[in-house]
Each structure stands twice: as C-alpha cells, then as structure tokens.
Design a protein around this motif. Structure first.
Motif, PDB file in Angstrom:
ATOM      1  N   GLY A 100       0.777  -1.230   0.000  1.00 23.98           N
ATOM      2  CA  GLY A 100       0.000   0.000   0.000  1.00 23.98           C
ATOM      3  C   GLY A 100       0.809   1.282   0.000  1.00 23.98           C
ATOM      4  O   GLY A 100       0.249   2.362  -0.146  1.00 23.98           O
ATOM      5  N   ARG A 101       2.111   1.201   0.150  1.00 22.20           N
ATOM      6  CA  ARG A 101       2.941   2.405   0.144  1.00 22.20           C
ATOM      7  C   ARG A 101       3.059   2.932  -1.279  1.00 22.20           C
ATOM      8  O   ARG A 101       3.442   2.194  -2.205  1.00 22.20           O
ATOM      9  N   GLU A 102       2.750   4.190  -1.493  1.00 23.07           N
ATOM     10  CA  GLU A 102       2.802   4.780  -2.828  1.00 23.07           C
ATOM     11  C   GLU A 102       4.261   4.929  -3.272  1.00 23.07           C
ATOM     12  O   GLU A 102       5.116   5.343  -2.494  1.00 23.07           O
ATOM     13  N   PHE A 103       4.525   4.608  -4.551  1.00 24.98           N
ATOM     14  CA  PHE A 103       5.912   4.619  -5.024  1.00 24.98           C
ATOM     15  C   PHE A 103       5.954   4.827  -6.526  1.00 24.98           C
ATOM     16  O   PHE A 103       4.939   4.769  -7.227  1.00 24.98           O
ATOM     17  N   ALA A 104       7.168   5.030  -7.018  1.00 23.09           N
ATOM     18  CA  ALA A 104       7.436   5.096  -8.456  1.00 23.09           C
ATOM     19  C   ALA A 104       8.781   4.451  -8.717  1.00 23.09           C
ATOM     20  O   ALA A 104       9.686   4.502  -7.881  1.00 23.09           O
ATOM     21  N   TYR A 105       8.913   3.835  -9.901  1.00 22.99           N
ATOM     22  CA  TYR A 105      10.193   3.271 -10.325  1.00 22.99           C
ATOM     23  C   TYR A 105      10.997   4.336 -11.056  1.00 22.99           C
ATOM     24  O   TYR A 105      10.469   5.059 -11.906  1.00 22.99           O
ATOM     25  N   LEU A 106      12.283   4.427 -10.737  1.00 19.64           N
ATOM     26  CA  LEU A 106      13.153   5.433 -11.330  1.00 19.64           C
ATOM     27  C   LEU A 106      14.440   4.746 -11.808  1.00 19.64           C
ATOM     28  O   LEU A 106      15.225   4.273 -10.990  1.00 19.64           O
ATOM     29  N   PRO A 107      14.654   4.626 -13.129  1.00 22.68           N
ATOM     30  CA  PRO A 107      15.873   3.981 -13.622  1.00 22.68           C
ATOM     31  C   PRO A 107      17.114   4.758 -13.188  1.00 22.68           C
ATOM     32  O   PRO A 107      17.127   5.988 -13.232  1.00 22.68           O
ATOM     33  N   ILE A 108      18.163   4.034 -12.760  1.00 25.28           N
ATOM     34  CA  ILE A 108      19.352   4.740 -12.269  1.00 25.28           C
ATOM     35  C   ILE A 108      20.619   4.428 -13.061  1.00 25.28           C
ATOM     36  O   ILE A 108      21.494   5.289 -13.186  1.00 25.28           O
ATOM     37  N   VAL A 109      20.758   3.214 -13.601  1.00 31.82           N
ATOM     38  CA  VAL A 109      21.985   2.878 -14.334  1.00 31.82           C
ATOM     39  C   VAL A 109      21.749   1.610 -15.142  1.00 31.82           C
ATOM     40  O   VAL A 109      20.882   0.788 -14.808  1.00 31.82           O
ATOM     41  N   ALA A 110      22.500   1.478 -16.218  1.00 28.69           N
ATOM     42  CA  ALA A 110      22.451   0.271 -17.048  1.00 28.69           C
ATOM     43  C   ALA A 110      23.728  -0.538 -16.834  1.00 28.69           C
ATOM     44  O   ALA A 110      24.726  -0.034 -16.314  1.00 28.69           O
ATOM     45  N   GLY A 111      23.679  -1.791 -17.252  1.00 28.29           N
ATOM     46  CA  GLY A 111      24.869  -2.632 -17.112  1.00 28.29           C
ATOM     47  C   GLY A 111      24.636  -4.017 -17.669  1.00 28.29           C
ATOM     48  O   GLY A 111      23.535  -4.351 -18.122  1.00 28.29           O
ATOM     49  N   GLY A 112      25.673  -4.812 -17.628  1.00 27.41           N
ATOM     50  CA  GLY A 112      25.589  -6.181 -18.126  1.00 27.41           C
ATOM     51  C   GLY A 112      25.853  -7.181 -17.021  1.00 27.41           C
ATOM     52  O   GLY A 112      26.732  -6.974 -16.175  1.00 27.41           O
ATOM     53  N   THR A 113      25.077  -8.245 -17.000  1.00 28.80           N
ATOM     54  CA  THR A 113      25.338  -9.343 -16.079  1.00 28.80           C
ATOM     55  C   THR A 113      26.455 -10.192 -16.672  1.00 28.80           C
ATOM     56  O   THR A 113      26.297 -10.789 -17.738  1.00 28.80           O
ATOM     57  N   ALA A 114      27.580 -10.205 -15.991  1.00 27.39           N
ATOM     58  CA  ALA A 114      28.784 -10.863 -16.500  1.00 27.39           C
ATOM     59  C   ALA A 114      28.987 -12.210 -15.819  1.00 27.39           C
ATOM     60  O   ALA A 114      28.527 -12.429 -14.692  1.00 27.39           O
ATOM     61  N   PHE A 115      29.709 -13.076 -16.502  1.00 28.66           N
ATOM     62  CA  PHE A 115      30.057 -14.383 -15.951  1.00 28.66           C
ATOM     63  C   PHE A 115      31.563 -14.401 -15.703  1.00 28.66           C
ATOM     64  O   PHE A 115      32.365 -14.488 -16.629  1.00 28.66           O
ATOM     65  N   THR A 116      31.924 -14.235 -14.451  1.00 27.30           N
ATOM     66  CA  THR A 116      33.335 -14.239 -14.087  1.00 27.30           C
ATOM     67  C   THR A 116      33.710 -15.638 -13.626  1.00 27.30           C
ATOM     68  O   THR A 116      32.857 -16.399 -13.144  1.00 27.30           O
ATOM     69  N   TYR A 117      34.969 -16.002 -13.752  1.00 29.90           N
ATOM     70  CA  TYR A 117      35.370 -17.396 -13.533  1.00 29.90           C
ATOM     71  C   TYR A 117      36.831 -17.456 -13.117  1.00 29.90           C
ATOM     72  O   TYR A 117      37.594 -16.496 -13.300  1.00 29.90           O
ATOM     73  N   GLN A 118      37.224 -18.603 -12.570  1.00 30.74           N
ATOM     74  CA  GLN A 118      38.631 -18.909 -12.353  1.00 30.74           C
ATOM     75  C   GLN A 118      38.923 -20.255 -13.006  1.00 30.74           C
ATOM     76  O   GLN A 118      38.388 -21.286 -12.598  1.00 30.74           O
ATOM     77  N   LEU A 119      39.730 -20.212 -14.036  1.00 31.39           N
ATOM     78  CA  LEU A 119      40.114 -21.414 -14.769  1.00 31.39           C
ATOM     79  C   LEU A 119      41.594 -21.301 -15.105  1.00 31.39           C
ATOM     80  O   LEU A 119      42.003 -20.369 -15.807  1.00 31.39           O
ATOM     81  N   LYS A 120      42.373 -22.239 -14.605  1.00 35.00           N
ATOM     82  CA  LYS A 120      43.819 -22.173 -14.792  1.00 35.00           C
ATOM     83  C   LYS A 120      44.318 -23.334 -15.639  1.00 35.00           C
ATOM     84  O   LYS A 120      43.817 -24.459 -15.552  1.00 35.00           O
ATOM     85  N   ILE A 121      45.321 -23.035 -16.437  1.00 36.00           N
ATOM     86  CA  ILE A 121      46.109 -24.059 -17.126  1.00 36.00           C
ATOM     87  C   ILE A 121      47.501 -23.985 -16.518  1.00 36.00           C
ATOM     88  O   ILE A 121      48.230 -23.017 -16.717  1.00 36.00           O
ATOM     89  N   GLY A 122      47.839 -24.993 -15.728  1.00 36.86           N
ATOM     90  CA  GLY A 122      49.042 -24.901 -14.911  1.00 36.86           C
ATOM     91  C   GLY A 122      48.809 -23.832 -13.851  1.00 36.86           C
ATOM     92  O   GLY A 122      47.847 -23.886 -13.099  1.00 36.86           O
ATOM     93  N   ASN A 123      49.682 -22.836 -13.836  1.00 41.81           N
ATOM     94  CA  ASN A 123      49.517 -21.721 -12.904  1.00 41.81           C
ATOM     95  C   ASN A 123      48.974 -20.463 -13.579  1.00 41.81           C
ATOM     96  O   ASN A 123      48.885 -19.418 -12.939  1.00 41.81           O
ATOM     97  N   ASP A 124      48.649 -20.585 -14.860  1.00 42.98           N
ATOM     98  CA  ASP A 124      48.212 -19.420 -15.625  1.00 42.98           C
ATOM     99  C   ASP A 124      46.693 -19.341 -15.687  1.00 42.98           C
ATOM    100  O   ASP A 124      46.000 -20.319 -16.003  1.00 42.98           O
TER     101      ASP A 124
END
Length: 543
Positions: A100-124
């Motif tokens: 019941g609380r009155e409100f409005a949506y206000l866009p603030i920023v855009a961005g991308g959902t990224a897939f970060t990872y840790q994958l090593k070959i040897g120590n690299d």
C-alpha cells in the motif's frame, strides 16, 4: 570617519545580498536510508561519496533486490533499489508488493550481467574464455559439469581445457541479478531452464543442485570465485565487480555470431532494443521488457544487458518522509542521473540514455507533487552531463553510435582473440577504439587476428554519428563543431540541473564572501581600538 564610510558601504553590499532571491534560506537536507541491489551497489556507493561534500547524507546497504523491496514495503527505508519490479506474489508464494505504500520506479543505471570465472592451465589464469548462451545455460543447470566438455571446446574454436569439475557459484539471497539471469534463460533457452527449475518464469532465489555454491551478495560471489580455492568456479555478477578486481569474464555469443563482453559500449548498443513501459497510468511505468535485447542482431550487442531501478516514495502522507528527506532524495538522484552517469562506464556500468533520464526527472517531480516545499527549480536536461547525449543531438544515443565493432577473431569459428577480458576495454581491430583484437594479452590466450568490423565513431549501418568528439574510454563529450543545432521538442524536463549550480547555493557563498570582507575590514580596527583602551587603562592604573 573614513572607517565609518567603509563600514556603511559593506553593510549596503550585505543588504543587497540578503535581498537576492533564495539568499535568506539555504537548502536543508536530512539523512536518507535505502537497501537492495548489490548489482548496482558499487556505482551507488560512489555517488553517495560524491554528494557527501554537498551536505547530502545517504546510507545504502545491499542485501539483494528482494530485501530492498521488502524493506520498502515495511516502511523500514526511504528508498529501495531493485533490478525487477514488485512481482505481486514471488515464486515462493509470498506477497511481493509495496503493501500500500505509494511509489514510483526510477531507472538509475544500465549494465551487463557478467560471468566471471577462475580457470587455470598450470599456474596461468585463462583470461579469454568464450561461451555460447546455450553452454552457459547448461553449465548453470548441471548439464555440463567439466571444463573439458566438448561444447566448451567448440565455443573456443577447438581449444580444449583441462579436465576439471565446474563449480557454479550462485546467489543464496533474493537477487535481482538472479532474476535477470533466469529471465534470460527462460526466454532464450526454455527447454534447458524449465525442466531444471520445474516450471516457467524467472526466480530471484536460484535453485541450487549438485556442486553449486550459494553466496549472499555480488561481492561474496566475486570473492569466492577469485579466492584461493576458486579454480574451476564460475558465477554471475554485474560487470563492475570483475572490473574492480581485474578478473576475467566470459565473452558471450550474441545473435550476430560474435563473442562479446559487457563493456559500456556493448551494453548501450544492446539496450537500444529494450522496450520500456510507457503507460504512465500503470504501476509498471518505466519497467523494462528485454526480449529484443536478448536477440539484438547488432554484432556489438551484449545479450544480457539491463537496467537497475530505484523505488522512491511518492505519497504525500508517507510515514518516513519529510521535506528535507525528499529534498535530499531529489538532489541525490539529479546528481546520479546527470554528472554521476559519467562515472558509470569507468566503473563497469553503462550510462542511461536520454529518454530514461528525462523520464527519471518526471518521476522525481512526483516528490514535489507530494510536498510543494521541495525545490526543483533551475534545472535543464540539455545541461545534463551524461555521456549518452550532449545537448546538441538529443535524438541520438552517442555511446551506442561510437561503439566499436568487435574484432574479427571474436567471430564464431575464428580466433579466439588473445586479448584479456575484464579490463573494461572493447575488443576491436580498430586501434583508436581500445584493445586490439589481434594482440596477445591473456596468459594462456592464443593470438587472434583478422580485420573487419567498423571503426569507432561509426553508427549502426555505417552512418556518421556526426557532430561531437567523444572520449572512447569514458564516453564523455569532448567538444562539438560550430553550427550544430539542438533538436526541438521534448528536450526540457522540469526540473533539472545539478545541486552545485542552484541559486540558493550561489547566494549563500556570496553571503559568506561579504561576511569575510566585513571581518577583514572591521576586525583589525576593533583590535587596534581595544589595544588602545587597554594601554590607557594601564596608564591610569599606574598613576
């Protein structure tokens, strides 16, 4: 006598300052508090730091979009931030409304959902991993469980990785990031997602199965993946988190057949296909429909791009709001929508386009409608320092227009490029636009090559974006040639402009200057007079 004349002149000047409009009253702020999204938290905290010097005190705590919406509905906060709107009833059967609380949506920023990872070959550390949307969906539904899977090898053009179990890291809290990710899977790969989830649709609470690890907040997901025991893990966060940690991200295959990462340019291009609810009578006004973003055919588009929203209270009798709080909220959001957007790109986000900035001004105007004492004067969108528009070409998204074409080695069946990801630089064959696709960058990356792709400054379809010079890294407008014109119609959105240029602030500083002048003139004379009286008293006392 001369001193009296000087004093009279100073007092006259002071009287002039005091009669200037707004000089008698400075802006009054009160601390505001909010909770919600960790997807957008990094840029929000930067904005909070920026406005602190202006006397605005804003406190923001993450906890996830679901928590933000719930806290707001319980009148526990002054605002919330979420990637998705209220759902009515969430996937667990609980009420998800504003109560019941009155409100409005206000866009603030855009961005991308990224897939970060840790994958090593040897120590690299592998820093140039590529995956298709289908492969990602199969990884996060436990259909692909090892890094040597043939689908991963295929996505990387025959490059095979070591046999290593995959550990997906997902959010354990109610998350807008999870909601955006699962919405994308539900729309694009329903035959993979729906059997795993058990039904259609999105979820804010990721269903964990198998080797999956759950972590609360984007920061904990990032820290888990980058940690000592993180080898083999992969998770989803807003792009700003790996950028901030200098950690690699997956280049995701888009509809055009190119593997791209969510730089500010690729996100801006992708979101040109976003549909925004324009029904001002609807509670969902300004919310996003991203189906066209997911399938955007532009080679530069990052498919999992979206917006984040602030939920602001608009009721005249809102139990938490005062004039001072509404003023703080209004001025904080004006800064965020204008000058604050210049920091979006360098932080791993993407600035809002003009139409959403203008719509944001309209939403903030509802604070004045609720309380006429809120000051929203002297603000003009053409002066808004936002990298997506320059005030002279308001019908264009400048950032999307200058977005560089991907490197040839980013194309399906080519490469992979040897350049590193997660460094907030575009992968392109044009040296003027950022990182070159054919140079060796990643520790384990092969050298990609090839040309092709349009240059920086080329709009989609090869048209000239014209007019202004844009910094290819920050997206900031550097200058504009003479003779350019300003588009007419729907340019002004009352109110606008930044806090620092408000007349009351200028007059206040003018008043301080006059007071300092009075002090400089009068204090030495008063000191001399007092010293003379003391000497006379000493002489009399010595008699």
């Amino acid at each position: 006598m001369s001193r009296l004349r000087v004093l009279s002149a100073v007092l006259a000047a002071l009287a002039c300052v005091l009669t200037l409009p707004g000089a008698a009253s400075a802006t009054v702020y009160a601390q505001i508090e909010g909770t919600g999204s960790t997807w957008s938290e990094l840029i929000v905290q930067q904005w909070i730091s920026d406005v602190d010097a202006n006397g605005m005190k804003v406190v923001y705590t993450g906890g996830g979009s679901s928590k933000g919406r719930k806290d707001f509905s319980q009148d526990s906060t002054d605002f919330a931030i979420s990637e998705i709107p209220y759902q009515g009833v969430d996937e667990q059967g609980n009420a998800d409304t504003s109560n019941g609380r009155e409100f409005a949506y206000l866009p603030i920023v855009a961005g991308g959902t990224a897939f970060t990872y840790q994958l090593k070959i040897g120590n690299d550390l592998v820093r140039n991993l590529r995956l298709s949307g289908e492969t990602l969906s199969r990884i996060f539904t436990n259909q692909i469980t090892n890094w040597d899977d043939p689908a991963i090898t295929k996505d990387n053009n025959g490059r095979k990785f070591p046999s290593l179990p995959i550990t997906p890291v997902v959010r354990s809290d109610g998350s807008g990031t999870t909601a955006q990710f699962t919405t994308w899977m539900d729309k694009m790969y329903p035959s993979i997602w729906r059997p795993y989830f058990g039904r259609s649709g999105l979820t804010s609470y990721y269903p964990r199965k198998g080797r999956m690890i759950g972590q609360a907040g984007s920061d904990q997901v990032m820290n888990t993946i980058a940690g000592f025991a993180g080898n083999g893990s992969i998770g989803y966060v807003e792009y700003s988190y790996p950028v901030n940690k200098d950690y690699p991200v997956v280049k995701v295959l888009n509809k055009a057949g190119y593997f791209v990462e969510p730089t500010q340019y690729n996100v801006a291009v992708a979101l040109t296909k976003a549909r925004i609810n324009q029904d001002k009578s609807s509670q969902l006004y300004l919310t996003q429909i991203l189906d066209g973003v997911y399938s955007n055919p532009d080679p530069r588009a990052y498919p999992i791009s979206s917006y984040s929203y602030m939920i602001i209270p608009t009721g005249a009798d809102d139990p938490r709001m005062t004039t001072a709080k509404r003023q703080t909220l209004a001025d904080f959001m004006y800064y965020s929508l204008c000058a604050g957007q210049t920091k979006a790109g360098p932080y791993g986000y993407s600035p809002l386009p003009l139409n959403l900035v203008q719509a944001g001004f309209d939403q903030i105007a509802k604070l004045k409608k609720a309380d006429p004492d809120v000051d929203l004067t002297d603000r003009d969108v053409t002066q808004c320092n936002n990298p997506t528009f320059d005030g002279k070409h308001l019908d264009q998204n400048k950032l999307a227009a200058i977005a560089p074409q991907p490197a040839a080695c980013d194309k399906l069946g080519e490469g992979p490029c040897g350049t590193e990801t997660g460094n907030n630089q575009p992968s392109t064959d044009d040296n003027s636009g950022g990182t070159t696709g054919g140079t060796t960058g990643g520790s384990t990356g092969s050298t990609g090559g090839g040309g092709g792709g349009g240059s920086v400054g080329q709009a989609p379809g090869g048209t000239d974006p014209g007019a202004t010079t844009i910094d290819p890294v920050t997206g900031a407008v550097v200058g504009a040639p003479d003779g350019t014109t300003t588009s007419a119609g729907a340019i002004y959105a009352n109110p606008t402009e930044l806090v620092s240029s408000r007349p009351a602030d200028t007059n206040t500083f003018g008043l301080l200057a006059v007071l300092e002048l009075i002090a400089l003139i009068l204090l030495p004379g008063l000191y001399v007079a007092a010293l003379g009286r003391r000497r006379n008293a000493n002489r009399l006392g010595g008699r």
